[in-house]
Scaffold this motif. Structure first.
Motif, short mmCIF file in Angstrom:
data_model
loop_
_atom_site.label_atom_id
_atom_site.label_comp_id
_atom_site.label_asym_id
_atom_site.label_seq_id
_atom_site.Cartn_x
_atom_site.Cartn_y
_atom_site.Cartn_z
N ALA A 197 57.03 -48.46 -28.58
CA ALA A 197 58.27 -48.29 -27.84
C ALA A 197 57.96 -47.54 -26.54
N PRO A 198 58.75 -47.74 -25.48
CA PRO A 198 58.45 -47.11 -24.19
C PRO A 198 58.17 -45.62 -24.25
N ARG A 199 58.99 -44.87 -24.99
CA ARG A 199 58.78 -43.43 -25.05
C ARG A 199 57.44 -43.10 -25.70
N ASP A 200 57.11 -43.79 -26.80
CA ASP A 200 55.84 -43.56 -27.49
C ASP A 200 54.67 -44.06 -26.64
N PHE A 201 54.92 -45.17 -25.93
CA PHE A 201 53.88 -45.71 -25.04
C PHE A 201 53.48 -44.67 -24.01
N ARG A 202 54.46 -44.04 -23.37
CA ARG A 202 54.18 -43.03 -22.35
C ARG A 202 53.43 -41.84 -22.95
N ARG A 203 53.94 -41.34 -24.05
CA ARG A 203 53.35 -40.16 -24.67
C ARG A 203 51.92 -40.42 -25.15
N LYS A 204 51.73 -41.54 -25.81
CA LYS A 204 50.42 -41.84 -26.38
C LYS A 204 49.39 -42.19 -25.32
N LEU A 205 49.84 -42.86 -24.25
CA LEU A 205 48.89 -43.20 -23.18
C LEU A 205 48.44 -41.93 -22.46
N LYS A 206 49.36 -40.99 -22.25
CA LYS A 206 48.98 -39.71 -21.65
C LYS A 206 47.93 -39.01 -22.51
N ALA A 207 48.17 -38.97 -23.81
CA ALA A 207 47.24 -38.30 -24.73
C ALA A 207 45.90 -39.02 -24.76
N TYR A 208 45.95 -40.34 -24.74
CA TYR A 208 44.74 -41.16 -24.77
C TYR A 208 43.84 -40.83 -23.57
N MET A 209 44.45 -40.71 -22.41
CA MET A 209 43.69 -40.42 -21.20
C MET A 209 43.23 -38.96 -21.14
N ALA A 210 44.09 -38.07 -21.62
CA ALA A 210 43.73 -36.64 -21.62
C ALA A 210 42.52 -36.39 -22.52
N ARG A 211 42.46 -37.08 -23.65
CA ARG A 211 41.31 -36.91 -24.56
C ARG A 211 40.01 -37.34 -23.91
N ARG A 212 40.09 -38.16 -22.90
CA ARG A 212 38.90 -38.64 -22.20
C ARG A 212 38.61 -37.84 -20.94
N GLY A 213 39.28 -36.71 -20.83
CA GLY A 213 38.91 -35.75 -19.81
C GLY A 213 39.52 -35.94 -18.44
N PHE A 214 40.64 -36.65 -18.35
CA PHE A 214 41.28 -36.82 -17.05
C PHE A 214 42.36 -35.76 -16.86
N SER A 215 42.54 -35.35 -15.62
CA SER A 215 43.54 -34.33 -15.32
C SER A 215 44.93 -34.95 -15.28
N TYR A 216 45.94 -34.09 -15.42
CA TYR A 216 47.32 -34.56 -15.43
C TYR A 216 47.68 -35.24 -14.11
N SER A 217 47.16 -34.72 -13.00
CA SER A 217 47.48 -35.30 -11.70
C SER A 217 46.96 -36.72 -11.57
N VAL A 218 45.89 -37.04 -12.28
CA VAL A 218 45.34 -38.41 -12.27
C VAL A 218 46.09 -39.27 -13.28
N ILE A 219 46.43 -38.68 -14.42
CA ILE A 219 47.07 -39.43 -15.50
C ILE A 219 48.48 -39.88 -15.13
N ARG A 220 49.27 -38.98 -14.58
CA ARG A 220 50.71 -39.22 -14.39
C ARG A 220 51.03 -40.50 -13.63
N PRO A 221 50.47 -40.73 -12.44
CA PRO A 221 50.84 -41.96 -11.71
C PRO A 221 50.37 -43.24 -12.41
N LEU A 222 49.24 -43.17 -13.08
CA LEU A 222 48.74 -44.37 -13.77
C LEU A 222 49.59 -44.70 -14.99
N VAL A 223 50.01 -43.69 -15.71
CA VAL A 223 50.89 -43.93 -16.86
C VAL A 223 52.21 -44.54 -16.38
N GLN A 224 52.74 -43.99 -15.29
CA GLN A 224 53.98 -44.52 -14.74
C GLN A 224 53.80 -45.97 -14.29
N GLU A 225 52.66 -46.25 -13.68
CA GLU A 225 52.37 -47.62 -13.23
C GLU A 225 52.33 -48.58 -14.41
#
Length: 217
Positions: A172-200
């Motif tokens: 679901a969209p809400r879970d998609f956003r949350r889980k994709l953020k976590a997925y990228m964070a676990r791989r060492g990306f900063s929030y400033s890099v993660i946020r626009p890509l997750v939104q995209e």
């Protein structure tokens, strides 16, 4: 006190090694190349025996290190840890590390570049993730900084975002956003890099869902 070499015999299962017998009894093994300098009837002092045994310990540790390096490049710290686990003495390890370094088989700068490039190609990580991994492998901060010079964080992040979005496509969209953020964070990306890509990726998903819905109608 001296002891006499009474026999030199190649080992049955390893013809690159020779068993040395002193005064009629097995004393120690040697690499064949070292045993070439010995002959039956030769006498050895206690110091000479210790020296030969040390050379053999170094040679065996060196072969173990080469085998460890045969699977992939390693850092100096990784090789040192591996030999310690095999109960190799520290002074022997120092000799082996020096020998491998002089021969160009052990180079932390080259290893760090390999690690960063390999990750970028097959399993991208962010700067934070790469720094953490290289520190865990005992690479110095200066070497890490040099290896990461010019690293394309955005390209790596986009690869991870695409892969993560594909894996989470049924969420679901809400879970998609949350889980994709976590997925990228676990791989060492900063929030400033993660946020626009997750939104995209979320907008791409919404557009796709809208198109599918219109086609069904």
């Amino acid at each position: 006190m001296t002891r006499e070499i009474t026999a030199l015999k190649f080992q049955k299962h390893n013809k690159d090694r020779v068993n040395v017998y002193l005064d009629g009894a097995f004393a120690f093994g040697l690499a064949a190349v070292e045993a070439m300098h010995l002959h039956v009837g030769q006498t050895l002092s206690a110091d000479e025996i210790v020296e030969l045994q040390m050379k053999d310990e170094v040679e065996r540790a060196y072969e173990r290190a080469l085998n460890y390096l045969s699977y992939r490049p390693r850092s100096k710290a990784e090789v040192r840890r591996n030999l310690r686990r095999k109960n190799v003495e520290e002074q022997v390890i120092d000799v082996v590390i020096g020998r491998l370094t002089r021969s160009g088989l052990l180079d932390d700068e080259e290893f760090a570049r390999y690690w960063v490039n390999n990750r970028a190609r097959f399993n991208p990580r962010g700067l934070r993730g790469l720094r953490y991994e290289l520190r865990q492998k005992g690479v110095s901060r200066d070497v890490i900084d040099e290896a990461l010079t010019g690293f394309d964080v955005q390209a790596a992040a986009r690869q991870v975002a695409v892969a993560g979005a594909r894996r989470l496509s049924q969420e679901a969209p809400r879970d998609f956003r949350r889980k994709l953020k976590a997925y990228m964070a676990r791989r060492g990306f900063s929030y400033s890099v993660i946020r626009p890509l997750v939104q995209e990726k979320l907008e791409e998903r919404r557009a796709w869902d809208t198109t599918e819905s219109e086609e069904r109608e």
